[in-house]
Design a protein around this motif. Sequence first.
Motif, short mmCIF file in Angstrom:
data_model
loop_
_atom_site.label_atom_id
_atom_site.label_comp_id
_atom_site.label_asym_id
_atom_site.label_seq_id
_atom_site.Cartn_x
_atom_site.Cartn_y
_atom_site.Cartn_z
N SER A 77 14.11 39.90 86.27
CA SER A 77 14.23 40.44 84.82
C SER A 77 13.03 41.06 84.37
CB SER A 77 14.91 39.48 84.13
OG SER A 77 13.93 38.76 83.24
N GLY A 78 12.86 42.11 83.97
CA GLY A 78 11.66 42.74 83.53
C GLY A 78 11.55 42.58 82.03
N MET A 79 12.59 42.50 81.33
CA MET A 79 12.62 42.58 80.02
C MET A 79 12.22 41.31 79.27
SD MET A 79 13.32 45.67 79.33
CE MET A 79 14.11 46.20 77.90
N SER A 80 11.47 41.16 78.58
CA SER A 80 10.97 40.16 77.85
C SER A 80 11.73 39.98 76.49
CB SER A 80 9.60 39.85 77.43
OG SER A 80 9.13 40.61 76.64
N SER B 38 11.22 31.82 86.37
CA SER B 38 12.12 31.46 87.58
C SER B 38 11.85 29.97 87.55
CB SER B 38 11.84 32.34 88.62
OG SER B 38 10.53 32.02 89.08
N LEU B 39 13.07 29.52 88.25
CA LEU B 39 13.12 28.19 88.87
C LEU B 39 12.76 28.29 90.68
CD1 LEU B 39 16.02 26.57 86.80
CD2 LEU B 39 13.74 26.52 86.35
N ASN B 40 12.68 27.30 91.08
CA ASN B 40 12.63 27.03 92.35
C ASN B 40 13.55 26.02 92.82
OD1 ASN B 40 10.80 28.88 93.19
ND2 ASN B 40 9.05 27.53 92.86
N GLN B 82 15.36 27.47 100.61
CA GLN B 82 14.72 27.78 99.36
C GLN B 82 15.07 29.11 98.72
OE1 GLN B 82 10.49 26.90 98.96
NE2 GLN B 82 10.49 27.04 96.88
N ILE B 83 15.32 29.18 97.36
CA ILE B 83 15.48 30.24 96.54
C ILE B 83 14.81 30.10 95.23
CG2 ILE B 83 17.74 30.71 97.49
CD1 ILE B 83 18.79 29.95 94.81
N SER B 84 14.55 31.31 94.89
CA SER B 84 14.01 31.51 93.25
C SER B 84 15.16 32.02 92.54
CB SER B 84 12.73 32.22 93.41
OG SER B 84 12.41 32.54 92.18
N TYR B 85 15.31 31.42 91.35
CA TYR B 85 16.20 31.59 90.50
C TYR B 85 16.07 31.89 89.25
CZ TYR B 85 20.66 31.07 87.84
OH TYR B 85 21.35 31.25 86.87
N THR B 86 16.16 33.02 88.54
CA THR B 86 15.87 32.98 87.13
C THR B 86 16.97 32.85 86.40
OG1 THR B 86 14.52 34.94 87.77
CG2 THR B 86 14.98 34.80 85.45
N PRO B 87 17.03 31.72 85.42
CA PRO B 87 18.40 31.38 84.96
C PRO B 87 18.59 32.18 83.66
CG PRO B 87 16.33 29.65 84.10
CD PRO B 87 15.82 30.85 85.42
N THR B 88 19.99 32.27 83.31
CA THR B 88 20.16 33.23 82.13
C THR B 88 20.81 32.44 80.92
OG1 THR B 88 22.23 33.55 83.73
CG2 THR B 88 20.64 35.43 83.43
N TRP B 89 20.66 31.12 81.06
CA TRP B 89 21.01 30.28 79.93
C TRP B 89 20.22 29.03 79.87
CZ3 TRP B 89 24.59 30.90 84.00
CH2 TRP B 89 24.70 29.53 84.91
N VAL B 117 14.89 25.24 80.22
CA VAL B 117 14.45 25.59 79.08
C VAL B 117 14.04 26.97 78.56
CG1 VAL B 117 13.36 23.22 78.40
CG2 VAL B 117 12.09 25.04 79.81
N LYS B 118 13.94 27.89 79.45
CA LYS B 118 13.88 29.11 79.38
C LYS B 118 14.69 29.74 79.98
CE LYS B 118 8.67 29.27 79.94
NZ LYS B 118 7.68 29.74 80.82
N ASP B 119 15.23 31.04 79.25
CA ASP B 119 16.23 31.68 79.90
C ASP B 119 16.09 33.37 79.46
OD1 ASP B 119 17.11 31.73 77.20
OD2 ASP B 119 19.10 32.09 77.52
N PRO B 120 15.06 33.84 79.99
CA PRO B 120 14.94 35.34 79.78
C PRO B 120 15.93 36.21 80.33
CG PRO B 120 13.61 34.84 81.82
CD PRO B 120 14.42 33.77 81.49
N SER B 121 16.78 36.72 79.46
CA SER B 121 17.90 37.30 79.67
C SER B 121 17.42 38.51 80.53
CB SER B 121 18.80 37.64 78.61
OG SER B 121 19.92 38.65 79.00
#
Lengths: 309, 178, 471
Positions: A77-80, B38-40, B82-89, B117-121
């Motif tokens: 995701s690139g949007m902050s 992101s989370l690992n 292992q994966i890297s995952y960007t949470p969305t909530w 704690v972080k969820d950059p949508s």
Amino acid sequence: MDERVGESGMKLLFNKNQGDINGDSEKTSEVSRRKFLKIVGMSAGSVAAVGAGIELIPYRAWADSNPNGWGGNSGVSGMSAATMGSGQEVGNHQWAMVIDLRNCDGCKSCTAACQKAHYLTEDQTWIRVFEMGDSQGNSYFMPRPCMQCENPPCLDVCPVHATFRTDQGVVLVNQGRCIGCRMCMAACPYQARYFNWKAGAKYPDTGVFPTLKFPVPQRLGTVGKCTFCVGNLNHGLMSECASACPMGTIYNGDMITDVAINSMGNTVKLSKFLYDNDAVAYKDENNTHPRVWYIPGHGQNLDTNATTG
Amino acid sequence: MKKLLAILLIVALSIMGSSFAQAAPVGSLSVTQGSGDSLNLSGSCGASNCTSATFYAKSNQFAGSNFMQIGQAQVDSVGKAQISYTPTWTGNTPFKVNFLGAGGSLIATQTLTFDVVKDPSGFPQSAIQFQRPLDSTGAIFVKILLTIVALVWLTLLGSFFLVVIRVPKLSKQASEEK
Amino acid sequence: MTSTLEKKEIDKITVIAPDPSWESEVREAAMRSIVTKPGKNWWIAVSLLSLVVVAGVGAWIYQLKHGMNSAGYNDQAFWAVYIADVVAFIGVSYGGAVVSAILRLSGQSWRAPLTRLSEGMALVTVLIGGAFIFPHLGRPERFLNIVAYPNFSSPLVWDFIAIATYTLATAIFFYLPLIPDMAVAKNLVDTGGKRARLFSILSLNWMGTKRQRVLLHRVLTIISLIIIPLAVSVHSVLSWAFALTSRPGWMESVFPPYFVIAALYSGTALVIVTIYAFRKGYKLERFITDRHFVRLGYMMAALGLVYAYLTVADMLTEGYTGITTGWIQQTITGKYAIPFWFYVIAGEIVPIALVVMKKTRNATGMTVAGVLVVISLWVKRIVIILPAATQPLISGQWGSYHFTWVSITVTLAGVAAIPLLLMILFRFIPLMSIDEMEDAGPLGSIEQISKETLKAAREESIPEPSKEESK
Ligand code: SF4
Ligand code: SF4
């Protein structure tokens, strides 16, 4: 006078509320649109396979042209949050729907459930199941709710702002303001709007005052349409049509949390699901940009990555 | 007869025992905050025949939702994936890993709940921003048109009232002159 | 500065030659409807027409109560007869106004006996056409929401603005030339009566001084200039209510001129019908001659040809590539074939033939052509609206619209309201513009005065404007 438009959590996305758009995103969408057109041209063959004369825009085309944006397989995701704050505000949810045509058997349970929940007449098929023919002479079924267009032509032509779009991306009708001119019915490319033509028993006194999100009972002489059951969605419930579908065809999704779920409990990462299954937007050449995606096909073996865990 | 029964029991027990050993949760899962948002997610498979790992997360957004797949990775030589995952909530989120064998059989599984704690949508502004007809150019156009309409009304009403006011005056003037 | 300007204007408009016999004849004829008591036939006609109108209002009330389904509407025929009525009625109004305005601007003095009737027709039909918006709406009582919450990106808001402006212009355009006539009229009816009082208020104490004439002439020129682009814009915006959707059959760039020409065509036709009826009813043959009908007939035929051309242009471009042929097939050979070919025959071939053939090139022939054109252009509006509205946009059946007694009664009420309002209106105002007729002189009604005649007449008769007057 109807002030309930400003109901909490229902920020209006009228023309006026739109601030300036930063140059970058404008360019991106320009590029992506051109790319769309190209892809439409190139994929004419695959389009024909789905159904003669049907205009479909593949999800992948859009996702690939927005590599930093929502969707794509990358999960990058690139949007902050800061950039999102400018201009039009994005609500805490952005509702979407995926209709997996491979599953649909045309039983019309969705239509029946919708009509029951909203006390509609038989003609008012807010979600209507069309039987479509393909180029091989076969047929398949296509449920069509309101597409909740991101660029809704029905909104632009409504003379009194009775049609509006919430900050959750849902297009609703203010039946307390609608003058019943039916211009929106002329403008909608999906035949998704239904008028309340008849007075009578089908509009029972439910004891509920109709609201914008739940316009029940419908008001005579105004226009109604699929609301995505946005009230249900906001309470963690599924829309009536999705939960009634015995085949798990209809997924309710949220583009912010990137989750979609169907009546079978299949839960998918929305963007990945769309990308992997080559989802398409229907008739997007009108630049309506639907919030409803179709996964074309009928009766195939599923490889959905969907899992019950 | 008794002997035979005893042998059978032992065989049965040993078979059961071996299958118990196989199904035992030999996998492990750990979630750590990675770079940026992101989370690992990393897991290791206790068994040697694991070939791939599938990672899941579970959203509490819809009632009745289940684990959803968020990524797949190959298991390396030491049994790690292992994966890297960007949470969305955000919030307490159950994560899960399934280790699969060559034929896709489930070998090991593990779940873990992590407080995101972080969820950059990933949802971009551009995805919903469409130029409405009255943005920028359209607004100017509307203003010009409304000005024209106003001018037309002014001219129409102006000429009407001009006649209505002037004609009686002129008559009066004329009769006075006479 | 003003005096030179006024002098020039005065030159243009002064009475050609005082011709007392002509003048009295004109006055008598124009005042016929006011001075004579309405006959039995008039009362019968008025009461019959009022009955139809009342029935229409009743049907509308029924529709309000039972929903628009009672007028035959359904989700696939969401726009049908009422919007066609709006387009058709406002269309004929355009014809009346523009015939009058164009002829006024181009200084065609033969127009003189026609202007009053055609302007009256324009006024009446624009009011009726505007009123048809109400049965068209599902919630007419919320109509003013358009003013309260206007969405300027909607074509309907611009329709509203355009129609309102046009109605205002038509009303003013009707009233201003009436002022001098009112001054005449108030002397012809018994003083002290109600009508005399009304006339004297409306006449604004007009005395016909040169400066008053100059003022009126100038204002009328301005309004004639405005009313033509205004009427063009009304019909363009009306057409954009259709053309700004993504429906095949409506989304056509040819639509604005298509609608404008249709309006002019049907409008000219209705002018012919109106003047025929009034000529017959009030025996105005001395002033409205066959030549008037023939000239209007030529105009109508020319417009008819342009309209046929636009119809072909519209259908060919849509149909040739085969992308959106559905509505064309339905129009030419399918569901809408009968009304479409009715239009082709009764709306194009027969009227133009009536104009071309020498035998029928007279008042009766032109009137028959006019009636045919008015009816078939209404049918054509239906043929434009219904195929595109009822087409399936995704798949499935074509929708269909069924005329019901409600929609037919309401439409007939609109049709009946035209003669009704005109008959009542012309009980109170002169049938012809006395002022213009006197200006035009006896020749004017029969043929256009040549420039030389005009000049000669002027040199004889114009006294230099006195200094006091031109101050
Ligand atoms: S599908 Fe039709 S009704 Fe729904 S938002 Fe789009 S244009 Fe409007
Ligand atoms: S029918 Fe109602 S919602 Fe539709 S355009 Fe007219 S006023 Fe707007």
